[in-house]
Write a protein that holds these residues in place. Structure first.
Motif, PDB file in Angstrom:
ATOM      1  N   TYR A   1       6.886  -1.105  -8.698  1.00  0.00           N
ATOM      2  CA  TYR A   1       5.663  -1.912  -8.704  1.00  0.00           C
ATOM      3  C   TYR A   1       6.000  -3.375  -8.388  1.00  0.00           C
ATOM      4  O   TYR A   1       5.328  -4.000  -7.560  1.00  0.00           O
ATOM      5  N   ILE A   2       7.052  -3.879  -9.036  1.00  0.00           N
ATOM      6  CA  ILE A   2       7.453  -5.282  -8.801  1.00  0.00           C
ATOM      7  C   ILE A   2       7.850  -5.468  -7.326  1.00  0.00           C
ATOM      8  O   ILE A   2       7.440  -6.433  -6.679  1.00  0.00           O
TER       9      ILE A   2
ATOM     10  N   LEU B   1       4.928  -5.600  -4.916  1.00  0.00           N
ATOM     11  CA  LEU B   1       4.147  -6.845  -4.874  1.00  0.00           C
ATOM     12  C   LEU B   1       4.590  -7.720  -3.700  1.00  0.00           C
ATOM     13  O   LEU B   1       3.818  -8.524  -3.184  1.00  0.00           O
TER      14      LEU B   1
ATOM     15  N   ALA C   1       4.292   0.423  -1.863  1.00  0.00           N
ATOM     16  CA  ALA C   1       3.162   1.051  -2.559  1.00  0.00           C
ATOM     17  C   ALA C   1       2.846   2.439  -1.978  1.00  0.00           C
ATOM     18  O   ALA C   1       2.180   3.249  -2.614  1.00  0.00           O
TER      19      ALA C   1
ATOM     20  N   LYS D   1      -3.936  -0.686  -3.548  1.00  0.00           N
ATOM     21  CA  LYS D   1      -3.391  -2.041  -3.387  1.00  0.00           C
ATOM     22  C   LYS D   1      -4.164  -2.803  -2.311  1.00  0.00           C
ATOM     23  O   LYS D   1      -4.448  -3.986  -2.467  1.00  0.00           O
TER      24      LYS D   1
ATOM     25  N   LEU E   1      -5.660  -5.811  -5.868  1.00  0.00           N
ATOM     26  CA  LEU E   1      -4.369  -5.856  -6.580  1.00  0.00           C
ATOM     27  C   LEU E   1      -4.560  -5.550  -8.067  1.00  0.00           C
ATOM     28  O   LEU E   1      -3.721  -4.898  -8.682  1.00  0.00           O
ATOM     29  N   THR E   2      -5.699  -5.983  -8.620  1.00  0.00           N
ATOM     30  CA  THR E   2      -5.978  -5.729 -10.051  1.00  0.00           C
ATOM     31  C   THR E   2      -6.103  -4.231 -10.313  1.00  0.00           C
ATOM     32  O   THR E   2      -5.500  -3.704 -11.250  1.00  0.00           O
TER      33      THR E   2
ATOM     34  N   TYR F   1      -4.969  -1.820  -8.475  1.00  0.00           N
ATOM     35  CA  TYR F   1      -3.649  -1.226  -8.223  1.00  0.00           C
ATOM     36  C   TYR F   1      -2.749  -1.389  -9.453  1.00  0.00           C
ATOM     37  O   TYR F   1      -2.108  -0.432  -9.908  1.00  0.00           O
ATOM     38  N   THR F   2      -2.774  -2.589 -10.037  1.00  0.00           N
ATOM     39  CA  THR F   2      -1.953  -2.882 -11.231  1.00  0.00           C
ATOM     40  C   THR F   2      -2.378  -1.994 -12.399  1.00  0.00           C
ATOM     41  O   THR F   2      -1.523  -1.450 -13.108  1.00  0.00           O
ATOM     42  N   ILE F   3      -3.694  -1.834 -12.564  1.00  0.00           N
ATOM     43  CA  ILE F   3      -4.194  -1.006 -13.678  1.00  0.00           C
ATOM     44  C   ILE F   3      -3.772   0.457 -13.487  1.00  0.00           C
ATOM     45  O   ILE F   3      -3.302   1.099 -14.423  1.00  0.00           O
TER      46      ILE F   3
ATOM     47  N   VAL G   1      -1.223   1.616 -11.773  1.00  0.00           N
ATOM     48  CA  VAL G   1       0.233   1.714 -12.017  1.00  0.00           C
ATOM     49  C   VAL G   1       0.501   1.625 -13.525  1.00  0.00           C
ATOM     50  O   VAL G   1       1.353   2.335 -14.054  1.00  0.00           O
ATOM     51  N   GLY G   2      -0.273   0.754 -14.186  1.00  0.00           N
ATOM     52  CA  GLY G   2      -0.132   0.580 -15.643  1.00  0.00           C
ATOM     53  C   GLY G   2      -0.355   1.888 -16.401  1.00  0.00           C
ATOM     54  O   GLY G   2       0.397   2.212 -17.316  1.00  0.00           O
TER      55      GLY G   2
END
Lengths: 68, 162
Positions: B23-24, B27, B33, B46, B50-51, B53-55, B57-58
């Protein structure tokens, strides 16, 4: 607990040591200590029979009901 | 069993760590991705946001982290297991924690699936849904922990029967 174990009294009357009684009836001294201290939840009939035989007494001499 | 639990713990820890690192990397690198971990393609999310996508992945990271933690709990459970005296307070506590973890895992999977469904309805991005059968396993483990609790009481009573 309302049931009191008077094993110490009977041992003193018979002038017998806990260690010897434990050996005679075939239980560990730790278990005999649990019984004497009143921490035991139950006593098997076989154990009670062995104690009565070894101390030449009746179950009522060992167990007593004392209301809270 | 002990070895399998260790392998599962190491594998799941690597999986969770792998997703976090990917994930890092993703970015800063667009292509990452596309294949986040073991063919997991989240590029569409993504590109959309991005938000989001982050959620997404979270969710995956939390899922694998909880699974790794459960494998760790199983290792602890197996290392303390004594067949002669199987019921003990520590094992009971571990079983209860495992059932709560499974319940949490189920909640996260359900939230993930609802989120993916909402995103699909609004943006048309079709995502992979996760299996939400953890609830059954959670219930089974919880019932077992209740049985274990009763077993512990019976063992304690048996121990104090002279």
């Amino acid at each position: 607990m309302p049931i009191v174990v008077n094993l110490d009294v009977m041992l003193a009357k018979r002038k017998m040591r806990s260690k010897d009684l434990a050996k005679t009836i075939g239980i560990t001294t730790a278990n005999l200590s649990i019984l004497k201290s009143g921490k035991a939840k139950a006593v098997r009939f076989s154990t009670l029979e062995a104690i009565c035989k070894a101390l030449d007494c009746q179950p009522a001499d060992i167990l007593e009901f004392v209301a809270d | 069993m002990y070895v399998i639990a260790w392998i599962a713990f190491i594998g799941l820890s690597i999986k969770a760590g792998g997703i976090l690192i990917s994930y890092i990397v993703s970015l800063y690198n667009e292509g990452a991705a596309k294949d986040l971990y073991n063919g997991m393609n989240l590029l569409a999310y993504k590109e959309y946001s991005l938000t989001q996508y982050t959620i997404i992945v979270g969710y995956r990271f939390i899922q694998f982290s909880i699974q790794a933690y459960m494998a760790f709990l199983v290792i602890k459970l197996l290392s303390n297991l004594n067949i002669q005296r199987p019921f003990n307070a520590n094992a009971l506590k571990l079983m209860q924690i495992i059932s709560y973890c499974l319940l949490l895992l189920w909640a996260i999977v359900v939230i993930h699936n609802v989120h993916v469904g909402v995103l699909e309805a609004n943006t048309g991005i079709s995502g992979e849904l996760l299996s939400s059968e953890f609830i059954y396993i959670a219930l089974i483990v919880y019932v077992f922990s209740l049985l274990f609790k009763r077993g512990l009481e019976l063992q304690s009573e048996n121990d104090l029967t002279i």
